[in-house]
Design an enzyme around this catalytic site. Structure first.
Site, PDB file in Angstrom:
ATOM      1  N   THR A 102       0.872  -1.175   0.000  1.00 46.60           N
ATOM      2  CA  THR A 102       0.000   0.000   0.000  1.00 46.60           C
ATOM      3  C   THR A 102       0.905   1.220   0.000  1.00 46.60           C
ATOM      4  O   THR A 102       1.663   1.428   0.960  1.00 46.60           O
ATOM      5  CB  THR A 102      -0.891   0.026   1.259  1.00 46.60           C
ATOM      6  N   LYS A 155      -7.891   1.315  -3.007  1.00 45.54           N
ATOM      7  CA  LYS A 155      -7.543   0.890  -1.636  1.00 45.54           C
ATOM      8  C   LYS A 155      -7.711   2.040  -0.639  1.00 45.54           C
ATOM      9  O   LYS A 155      -8.316   1.878   0.421  1.00 45.54           O
ATOM     10  CB  LYS A 155      -6.099   0.379  -1.628  1.00 45.54           C
ATOM     11  N   LYS A 212      -1.757   5.006   8.536  1.00 44.96           N
ATOM     12  CA  LYS A 212      -0.969   5.117   7.300  1.00 44.96           C
ATOM     13  C   LYS A 212      -1.909   5.302   6.089  1.00 44.96           C
ATOM     14  O   LYS A 212      -1.709   6.196   5.262  1.00 44.96           O
ATOM     15  CB  LYS A 212      -0.131   3.840   7.114  1.00 44.96           C
TER      16      LYS A 212
HETATM   17  P1  NAD Z   1       6.290  -5.572   7.226  1.00 45.98           P
HETATM   18  O1  NAD Z   1       6.981  -4.408   7.790  1.00 45.98           O
HETATM   19  O2  NAD Z   1       6.003  -6.760   8.092  1.00 45.98           O
HETATM   20  O3  NAD Z   1       7.106  -6.118   5.924  1.00 45.98           O
HETATM   21  C1  NAD Z   1       7.822  -5.295   5.047  1.00 45.98           C
HETATM   22  C2  NAD Z   1       9.100  -6.038   4.688  1.00 45.98           C
HETATM   23  O4  NAD Z   1       9.829  -5.255   3.730  1.00 45.98           O
HETATM   24  C3  NAD Z   1      10.033  -6.232   5.899  1.00 45.98           C
HETATM   25  O5  NAD Z   1      10.382  -7.606   6.002  1.00 45.98           O
HETATM   26  C4  NAD Z   1      11.246  -5.357   5.571  1.00 45.98           C
HETATM   27  O6  NAD Z   1      12.476  -5.887   6.063  1.00 45.98           O
HETATM   28  C5  NAD Z   1      11.207  -5.371   4.052  1.00 45.98           C
HETATM   29  N1  NAD Z   1      11.954  -4.262   3.450  1.00 45.98           N
HETATM   30  C6  NAD Z   1      11.976  -2.964   3.831  1.00 45.98           C
HETATM   31  N2  NAD Z   1      12.783  -2.251   3.023  1.00 45.98           N
HETATM   32  C7  NAD Z   1      13.257  -3.114   2.104  1.00 45.98           C
HETATM   33  C8  NAD Z   1      14.140  -2.987   1.008  1.00 45.98           C
HETATM   34  N3  NAD Z   1      14.691  -1.796   0.683  1.00 45.98           N
HETATM   35  N4  NAD Z   1      14.434  -4.077   0.286  1.00 45.98           N
HETATM   36  C9  NAD Z   1      13.895  -5.290   0.609  1.00 45.98           C
HETATM   37  N5  NAD Z   1      13.054  -5.484   1.645  1.00 45.98           N
HETATM   38  C10 NAD Z   1      12.737  -4.403   2.379  1.00 45.98           C
HETATM   39  O7  NAD Z   1       4.932  -5.016   6.593  1.00 45.98           O
HETATM   40  P2  NAD Z   1       3.636  -5.856   6.168  1.00 45.98           P
HETATM   41  O8  NAD Z   1       2.660  -5.861   7.299  1.00 45.98           O
HETATM   42  O9  NAD Z   1       4.057  -7.142   5.546  1.00 45.98           O
HETATM   43  O10 NAD Z   1       3.010  -4.873   5.069  1.00 45.98           O
HETATM   44  C11 NAD Z   1       3.535  -4.791   3.765  1.00 45.98           C
HETATM   45  C12 NAD Z   1       2.642  -3.877   2.941  1.00 45.98           C
HETATM   46  O11 NAD Z   1       1.313  -4.410   2.927  1.00 45.98           O
HETATM   47  C13 NAD Z   1       2.526  -2.449   3.490  1.00 45.98           C
HETATM   48  O12 NAD Z   1       2.522  -1.555   2.416  1.00 45.98           O
HETATM   49  C14 NAD Z   1       1.205  -2.470   4.229  1.00 45.98           C
HETATM   50  O13 NAD Z   1       0.607  -1.190   4.298  1.00 45.98           O
HETATM   51  C15 NAD Z   1       0.398  -3.428   3.371  1.00 45.98           C
HETATM   52  N6  NAD Z   1      -0.699  -4.089   4.075  1.00 45.98           N
HETATM   53  C16 NAD Z   1      -0.491  -4.646   5.303  1.00 45.98           C
HETATM   54  C17 NAD Z   1      -1.545  -5.282   5.948  1.00 45.98           C
HETATM   55  C18 NAD Z   1      -1.361  -5.926   7.300  1.00 45.98           C
HETATM   56  O14 NAD Z   1      -2.361  -6.278   7.939  1.00 45.98           O
HETATM   57  N7  NAD Z   1      -0.114  -6.122   7.763  1.00 45.98           N
HETATM   58  C19 NAD Z   1      -2.813  -5.330   5.339  1.00 45.98           C
HETATM   59  C20 NAD Z   1      -2.976  -4.788   4.072  1.00 45.98           C
HETATM   60  C21 NAD Z   1      -1.908  -4.158   3.453  1.00 45.98           C
END
Ligand code: NAD
Length: 289
Positions: free
Chosen positions: A87, A162, A237
């Site tokens: 997102t 979204k 966010k």
């Molecule tokens: P998270 O923080 O658990 O995972 C993000 C991952 O990206 C981490 O493992 C981090 O180490 C990695 N990362 C960061 N910078 C990086 C880089 N430069 N290169 C490679 N890897 C990198 O977050 P999440 O909960 O998995 O969410 C991911 C996305 O999904 C976000 O945009 C969030 O808004 C969206 N989202 C999350 C949820 C939820 O319930 N968690 C629901 C819908 C949407």
């Protein structure tokens, strides 16, 4: 398909696992140390990007997406599809798609709804933006990781859908919590209010499916001490992204703005790490002033 997967956090890891289980050849990369059964890790993003049918990203925000895309795009083969399921802000999403298409790649933005539970169960909903050809190429992956994918329009349309959806969700959750908090101060039984609202014109997903009152309605995070679910800081966010987009488009979103302010106060008080429906106990502890 040969798939590169960048960003193996709470959402990315189970999504990658579902792709592996379905028989795809997946290579991962994350800046954090990650180990997933059946997933080969690449040393860096450029080496991950070469020779893939699809490179999927699941990253925290638009700045990181743009930086990662700048490493993927020059190293990916013509026709590779850059599928971003994070997102992020609409502007970053459109910028990345334009760069990818300019380099002869395909691009789809497909943020998800359904949270960590949906990612694990393979029941996410995808809201996708991009060309028909690009959408068709990645549609089989949506079938594995999710239960529904809506092609919303051109690049950025998935992100737009979204944040509009989640702006409604944030506003509605606050409205629901305010009503239940007011009912309590009026001496009205919470279950009785649920019985009325859930079958009357005030009904909504936040009351009927995800009721913020413990012990009332179907099982929800309120029944689990407000463990997320959907964390308050993620709602904040998405609300901020909606307001950024509204600024850019000069759209009137007064309620969206107020919802953003209220979630900001809640998160900086004690909301971080709690479900977004814990807005209810936050309001219980407050007065009108
Ligand atoms: P998270 O923080 O658990 O995972 C993000 C991952 O990206 C981490 O493992 C981090 O180490 C990695 N990362 C960061 N910078 C990086 C880089 N430069 N290169 C490679 N890897 C990198 O977050 P999440 O909960 O998995 O969410 C991911 C996305 O999904 C976000 O945009 C969030 O808004 C969206 N989202 C999350 C949820 C939820 O319930 N968690 C629901 C819908 C949407």
């Amino acid at each position: 398909m040969k798939i590169g997967f960048v960003g193996l956090g709470n959402m990315g890891a189970p999504m990658a696992q579902n792709l592996i289980r379905a028989g795809h050849e997946v290579t991962g990369f994350d800046v954090a140390k990650v180990e997933i059964d059946g997933l080969d890790m690449a040393a860096d993003i450029p080496s991950l990007a070469t020779d893939k049918d699809v490179v999927l990203t699941m990253l925290p925000n638009g700045d990181i997406l743009r930086a990662v895309a700048d490493e993927i795009i020059p190293n990916a083969a013509q026709g590779t599809c850059l599928l971003d399921c994070s997102t992020v802000d609409v502007a970053s999403s459109r910028e990345v798609a334009a760069k990818a298409e300019h380099a002869g790649l395909l691009a789809v933005d497909a943020p998800v709804s359904g949270g960590i539970g949906g990612a694990q169960a393979g029941t996410l909903t995808f809201m996708a933006g991009g060309t028909e050809i690009a959408f068709t190429k990645v549609a089989p992956l949506f079938d594995i990781m999710g239960q529904k994918a809506v092609h919303c329009g051109e690049a950025g349309a998935g992100q737009a859908a979204k944040i509009c959806n989640n702006m409604i969700l944030g506003i509605t959750m606050i409205g629901t919590c305010e009503a239940f908090a007011l009912a309590e101060k009026l001496g009205l039984d919470q279950q009785k209010l649920f019985d009325v609202v859930s079958t009357s014109s005030g009904y909504s997903w936040t009351t009927n499916v995800y009721c913020p009152v413990p012990g009332v309605g179907p099982k929800s995070p309120a029944d689990n001490d407000y463990e997320p679910g959907f964390a308050a800081e993620l709602m904040l966010k998405d609300l901020k992204l909606s307001q950024q987009a509204a600024e850019d488009a000069n759209a009137p979103t007064r309620m969206g703005q107020l919802a953003t302010e209220l979630y900001e106060s809640f998160v900086s008080a004690d909301g971080k790490g709690r479900d977004f429906s814990a807005m209810l106990p936050y309001l219980h502890g407050r007065t009108r002033s």
